[in-house]
Design an enzyme around this catalytic site. Structure first.
Site: not given
Ligand code: OAD
Length: 238
Positions: A69, A102, A118, A187, A214
């Protein structure tokens, strides 16, 4: 008034603005998300790679994954959304950026008042003495060792089943509970405690907005939801 105009008006009148970001903001730089169509948790099992148990069982496997990564992220640059948030901070009233990412891209873009709840993939922590240091080069074949005490180093990341650093959660909760505007960008809103920040801010009377491609777990409680890519929408807030 259209949602974007409403959000801009709220931000310009805010005394205190807090922004929470997730993997979606870095998706526009080419960093994979976790739960999207090409999301990491669709190809890898978190319990094998991102838990303290996985690291105790097979530290080399975990380090190989983080090294992969790191290699990927090292080729990525902040996008227009990261840059716009750094600009917003410079122009701002009181501003606090809380990120679940991160990858370090917010700092690369110039954000300073930043809490990486995180952790950071470019930092390592000693499993024996607890010292935390920047690190860009892990000797995977040997496993990285602390230069102070020779203990095994681990990624400075909050894994599943682990608590956030006390100072980070305190700082974040204080900011979220006292802001006028909370903006939630990219998120999915499923990982706590960050997933609870929108409702917490709302309970305290803040205006809460979401930018996402979305609807998410937060969409039903926010005041405005702007649908679109972070790199297209966030710069429009300036
Ligand atoms: P997710 O992968 O769960 O969610 C990503 C979000 O970004 C989704 O709601 C997508 O719809 C949105 N998205 C994707 N592309 C986009 C764009 N170009 N513009 C705007 N939105 C977009 O990621 P997180 O919510 O960050 O933890 O996940 C939370 C935590 O879960 C992470 O920090 C990680 C993971 O396990 C650790 O590693 C500790």
């Amino acid at each position: 008034m259209d949602p974007l105009a409403q959000l801009k008006e709220r931000i310009s009148g805010a005394r205190s603005l807090v922004v929470l970001t997730g993997a979606g903001i870095s998706a526009d730089s080419g960093v994979p998300t976790f739960r999207g169509t090409d999301g990491l948790w669709r190809s890898f099992r978190a319990e094998d790679l991102a838990t303290p148990e996985a690291f105790a069982r097979d530290p080399r496997l975990v380090w190989e994954w983080y090294d992969w990564r790191r290699g990927l992220i090292s080729t990525k640059r902040p996008n227009a959304a990261h840059v716009a948030l750094a600009d917003l901070e410079r122009r701002g009233p009181s501003f606090h950026l809380i990120t679940q990412n991160v990858d370090g891209l917010h700092r690369n873009a110039g954000s300073q008042w930043l809490t990486e709840i995180h952790g950071n993939i470019w930092m390592v922590r000693c499993t024996a003495c607890g010292s935390v240091e920047p690190n860009h080069d892990v000797p995977i074949a040997l496993l990285p060792i602390c230069r102070h005490c020779r203990g095994l180093l681990r990624p400075h990341i909050v894994w599943f089943g682990e608590a956030l650093a006390a100072a980070d959660i305190q700082q974040s909760l204080k900011a979220v509970q006292s802001c006028d505007v909370l903006l939630v960008v990219g998120t999915s809103g499923v990982v706590y405690p960050a997933a609870g920040f929108a409702s917490l801010a709302k309970e305290q009377g803040a205006f809460v907005a979401e930018i996402n491609i979305e609807p998410t777990g937060n969409s039903h409680i926010v005041d405005v939801a702007v649908q679109g890519r972070a790199r297209d929408v966030v710069p429009l807030l300036l």
